[in-house]
Design a protein around this motif. Structure first.
Motif, PDB file in Angstrom:
ATOM      1  N   ALA A 212      -7.750 -18.602 -60.546  1.00  0.00           N
ATOM      2  CA  ALA A 212      -8.813 -18.031 -59.717  1.00  0.00           C
ATOM      3  C   ALA A 212      -8.615 -16.538 -59.584  1.00  0.00           C
ATOM      4  N   ALA A 213      -9.696 -15.795 -59.585  1.00  0.00           N
ATOM      5  CA  ALA A 213      -9.598 -14.339 -59.459  1.00  0.00           C
ATOM      6  C   ALA A 213      -9.027 -13.988 -58.101  1.00  0.00           C
ATOM      7  N   SER A 214      -8.120 -13.013 -58.096  1.00  0.00           N
ATOM      8  CA  SER A 214      -7.408 -12.685 -56.859  1.00  0.00           C
ATOM      9  C   SER A 214      -8.341 -12.242 -55.756  1.00  0.00           C
ATOM     10  N   ARG A 215      -8.879 -11.057 -55.895  1.00  0.00           N
ATOM     11  CA  ARG A 215      -9.688 -10.522 -54.809  1.00  0.00           C
ATOM     12  C   ARG A 215     -11.161 -10.854 -54.966  1.00  0.00           C
ATOM     13  N   GLY A 216     -11.492 -11.483 -56.088  1.00  0.00           N
ATOM     14  CA  GLY A 216     -12.887 -11.835 -56.291  1.00  0.00           C
ATOM     15  C   GLY A 216     -13.184 -13.275 -55.940  1.00  0.00           C
ATOM     16  N   ALA A 217     -12.185 -13.993 -55.433  1.00  0.00           N
ATOM     17  CA  ALA A 217     -12.381 -15.409 -55.109  1.00  0.00           C
ATOM     18  C   ALA A 217     -13.431 -15.548 -54.015  1.00  0.00           C
ATOM     19  N   SER A 218     -14.330 -16.503 -54.213  1.00  0.00           N
ATOM     20  CA  SER A 218     -15.403 -16.695 -53.239  1.00  0.00           C
ATOM     21  C   SER A 218     -14.853 -17.388 -51.998  1.00  0.00           C
ATOM     22  N   ARG A 219     -15.435 -17.064 -50.854  1.00  0.00           N
ATOM     23  CA  ARG A 219     -15.005 -17.658 -49.599  1.00  0.00           C
ATOM     24  C   ARG A 219     -15.606 -19.051 -49.467  1.00  0.00           C
ATOM     25  N   ILE A 220     -14.841 -19.937 -48.871  1.00  0.00           N
ATOM     26  CA  ILE A 220     -15.293 -21.298 -48.631  1.00  0.00           C
ATOM     27  C   ILE A 220     -16.008 -21.358 -47.292  1.00  0.00           C
ATOM     28  N   ASP A 221     -17.170 -21.972 -47.287  1.00  0.00           N
ATOM     29  CA  ASP A 221     -17.920 -22.151 -46.053  1.00  0.00           C
ATOM     30  C   ASP A 221     -17.357 -23.364 -45.313  1.00  0.00           C
ATOM     31  N   PRO A 222     -16.878 -23.186 -44.077  1.00  0.00           N
ATOM     32  CA  PRO A 222     -16.308 -24.308 -43.332  1.00  0.00           C
ATOM     33  C   PRO A 222     -17.274 -25.486 -43.211  1.00  0.00           C
ATOM     34  N   ALA A 223     -18.571 -25.199 -43.204  1.00  0.00           N
ATOM     35  CA  ALA A 223     -19.559 -26.271 -43.052  1.00  0.00           C
ATOM     36  C   ALA A 223     -19.571 -27.209 -44.256  1.00  0.00           C
ATOM     37  N   SER A 224     -19.035 -26.736 -45.392  1.00  0.00           N
ATOM     38  CA  SER A 224     -19.029 -27.564 -46.601  1.00  0.00           C
ATOM     39  C   SER A 224     -17.827 -28.500 -46.660  1.00  0.00           C
ATOM     40  N   LEU A 225     -16.949 -28.417 -45.672  1.00  0.00           N
ATOM     41  CA  LEU A 225     -15.711 -29.190 -45.694  1.00  0.00           C
ATOM     42  C   LEU A 225     -15.794 -30.386 -44.754  1.00  0.00           C
ATOM     43  N   PRO A 226     -15.025 -31.441 -45.013  1.00  0.00           N
ATOM     44  CA  PRO A 226     -14.985 -32.586 -44.091  1.00  0.00           C
ATOM     45  C   PRO A 226     -14.396 -32.164 -42.752  1.00  0.00           C
ATOM     46  N   PRO A 227     -14.833 -32.784 -41.675  1.00  0.00           N
ATOM     47  CA  PRO A 227     -14.360 -32.366 -40.351  1.00  0.00           C
ATOM     48  C   PRO A 227     -12.906 -32.773 -40.099  1.00  0.00           C
ATOM     49  N   ALA A 228     -12.233 -31.948 -39.311  1.00  0.00           N
ATOM     50  CA  ALA A 228     -10.889 -32.276 -38.837  1.00  0.00           C
ATOM     51  C   ALA A 228     -10.978 -32.507 -37.340  1.00  0.00           C
ATOM     52  N   SER A 229      -9.879 -32.896 -36.729  1.00  0.00           N
ATOM     53  CA  SER A 229      -9.906 -33.126 -35.287  1.00  0.00           C
ATOM     54  C   SER A 229      -8.616 -32.621 -34.657  1.00  0.00           C
ATOM     55  N   GLY A 230      -8.667 -32.432 -33.346  1.00  0.00           N
ATOM     56  CA  GLY A 230      -7.489 -32.021 -32.593  1.00  0.00           C
ATOM     57  C   GLY A 230      -6.930 -30.683 -33.034  1.00  0.00           C
ATOM     58  N   ALA A 231      -5.603 -30.591 -33.041  1.00  0.00           N
ATOM     59  CA  ALA A 231      -4.933 -29.345 -33.415  1.00  0.00           C
ATOM     60  C   ALA A 231      -5.245 -28.979 -34.859  1.00  0.00           C
ATOM     61  N   ALA A 232      -5.370 -29.981 -35.736  1.00  0.00           N
ATOM     62  CA  ALA A 232      -5.659 -29.712 -37.147  1.00  0.00           C
ATOM     63  C   ALA A 232      -6.992 -28.985 -37.304  1.00  0.00           C
ATOM     64  N   LYS A 233      -7.974 -29.336 -36.487  1.00  0.00           N
ATOM     65  CA  LYS A 233      -9.289 -28.682 -36.560  1.00  0.00           C
ATOM     66  C   LYS A 233      -9.170 -27.190 -36.281  1.00  0.00           C
ATOM     67  N   ILE A 234      -8.439 -26.847 -35.220  1.00  0.00           N
ATOM     68  CA  ILE A 234      -8.252 -25.431 -34.862  1.00  0.00           C
ATOM     69  C   ILE A 234      -7.461 -24.720 -35.945  1.00  0.00           C
ATOM     70  N   ALA A 235      -6.425 -25.379 -36.476  1.00  0.00           N
ATOM     71  CA  ALA A 235      -5.586 -24.768 -37.509  1.00  0.00           C
ATOM     72  C   ALA A 235      -6.386 -24.483 -38.774  1.00  0.00           C
TER      73      ALA A 235
END
Length: 345
Positions: A212-235
Motif C-alpha cells: 500500500a502506498a505510504s502517504r497516499g493510502a486512502s482513509r477508511i470510513d468507520p461507517a463501512s466497518l462492522p460495529p464494535a462494543s464497549g472499550a473496543a468500540k472506543i479504541a
C-alpha cells in the motif's frame, strides 16, 4: 651478393626497462580494478536489505520501549523510596532524642538507692508516687529502645532496596541507550542504501510490506466497518482518528506513533491500560488464536515469531497499524504478515 645481417638484439638494459614498464602497467591496472566503484545494488537487492533493517530496527525499538518503561517505573520507585527514607530518618532521630531524654532523666533521678530514699523521705506517699513514675520511665525507655531498633532495621532495609533500585535503573539506562543507538544505526544504514536509488525506486520500496502506498493510502470510513462494543468500540474509533499520522519509533501519540504506542494510545482513551511493548501486548487479554476469521474489531493482532509488530483488527479483513519509519498510520490486510497471536482486550 646480398648481405644477411642478423637483426640487432635489444640491449639487456632495454629489455629490463621494457619489462619493468609492463609490470608497472599491470600493477596500476590491478590497483584501478581494486579501487573501482563497486556495482550499485539493484532495487530488489536494496529492498531486501532495507526490509531486513526495518525489521531489526522495529525489534530494537520495542526493546527500547521495554527498557524505557522499566526505567520510568524504577525512577518513580526510587523517588518513593527516597521519600520513605527521609521520613524514616526523621522518625529515627525523634526516637533517639526521646530515648536520650528518658535515659538522662533516669540517671539524674536514680542516683540514690530507692530504699535509702524511702528511709530519708519525709513524705513516703510522695516517694512511692515517684518510684512508680521511675518504673514507668524505665518501661518507656525499653519500649523506645525496641522501637528505635525496629526503625533502624526498616531504615537499613529501605536503604538497601533503594540502592538495588538505583543499580537496576543504571542498568536499564544503559540498555535504553544501547537500544536507541541500535535503532539509529539501522535507520542510517537503511537511508544510506536508499540514497543509492532514484526517487521512484525509493518511493516504491517505502510503500510497505503489503504494497500500500505510504502517504497516499486512502482513509477508511468507520461507517463501512462492522460495529464494535464497549472499550473496543472506543479504541477502534480512536485508532481510526489517527490515520495519516507519521510513524515515529518510541512514540505513543498524540501526533506520532510506533506500532505498540498506537495500541496504548487507543485503549487508554477507553480507560484500559495496555503494556508498552508488542511482546507484552502479545500476552494481554484473552488469546483468540491465530485464525483472523475469529477476530473481532478491537482485537490486537501480533505478528512474527518474536512479536515485534502489532496492529488492531477493525473488521472486513483489515487491521490498522503504524508500519515503519517513513510511513503513516494506515490499514493493511490482516494476513499481510505472519500472525503470531490475536488478543481480545
Amino acid at each position: 651478393m646480398a648481405s644477411h645481417r642478423r637483426p640487432k638484439q635489444p640491449s639487456r638494459a632495454r629489455v629490463t626497462v621494457l619489462t619493468g614498464a609492463a609490470v608497472t602497467a599491470v600493477a596500476l591496472t590491478a590497483q584501478v580494478s581494486a579501487y573501482a566503484a563497486p556495482a550499485k545494488p539493484t532495487k530488489d537487492e536494496v529492498k531486501a536489505q532495507v526490509d531486513k533493517l526495518t525489521a531489526e530496527q522495529e525489534q530494537a525499538a520495542e526493546r527500547y520501549n521495554g527498557a524505557k518503561e522499566r526505567a520510568d517505573q524504577l525512577r518513580k520507585q526510587a523517588g518513593q523510596l527516597q521519600d520513605q527514607l527521609a521520613r524514616s530518618q526523621e522518625q529515627l532521630t525523634e526516637l533517639a532524642s526521646g530515648l536520650a531524654a528518658v535515659a538522662g532523666d533516669q540517671y539524674r533521678q536514680g542516683g540514690v538507692d530507692p530504699s535509702m530514699q524511702l528511709m530519708l523521705s519525709s513524705d513516703p506517699d510522695q516517694y512511692l508516687a515517684k518510684a512508680s513514675s521511675f518504673d514507668q520511665a524505665a518501661g518507656t525507655q525499653a519500649d523506645t529502645l525496641r522501637s528505635l531498633k525496629d526503625q533502624q532495621r526498616r531504615l537499613d532495609q529501605q536503604k538497601q532496596e533503594a540502592a538495588d533500585v538505583l543499580a537496576e535503573l543504571d542498568g536499564q539506562t544503559q540498555a535504553l541507550n544501547a537500544a536507541k543507538n541500535e535503532v539509529q544505526n539501522k535507520l542510517q544504514e537503511a537511508n544510506r542504501l536508499l540514497a543509492q536509488l532514484g526517487a521512484a525506486d525509493r518511493a516504491a520500496i517505502m510503500q510497505g510490506s503489503d504494497g500500500a502506498a505510504s502517504r497516499g493510502a486512502s482513509r477508511i470510513d468507520p461507517a463501512s466497518l462492522p460495529p464494535a462494543s464497549g472499550a473496543a468500540k472506543i479504541a477502534v474509533e480512536t485508532a481510526l482518528e489517527q490515520q495519516g499520522k507519521p510513524y515515529k519509533w518510541g512514540a505513543t501519540g498524540p501526533s506520532t506513533f510506533d506500532c505498540s504506542g498506537l495500541m496504548v494510545f487507543a485503549y487508554a482513551k477507553a480507560g484500559v491500560s495496555l503494556p508498552r511493548t508488542s511482546q507484552e501486548q502479545g500476552n494481554a487479554g484473552v488469546n483468540v488464536g491465530t485464525d483472523w476469521h475469529n477476530a473481532q474489531p478491537g482485537d490486537l493482532v501480533v505478528y512474527h515469531s518474536d512479536r515485534h509488530h502489532v496492529a488492531m483488527y477493525i473488521g472486513n479483513g483489515l487491521v490498522l497499524h503504524a508500519p515503519q519509519t517513513g510511513d503513516v498510520v494506515r490499514t493493511m490486510k490482516v494476513d499481510a504478515m505472519t500472525i503470531n497471536t490475536i488478543r481480545r482486550i
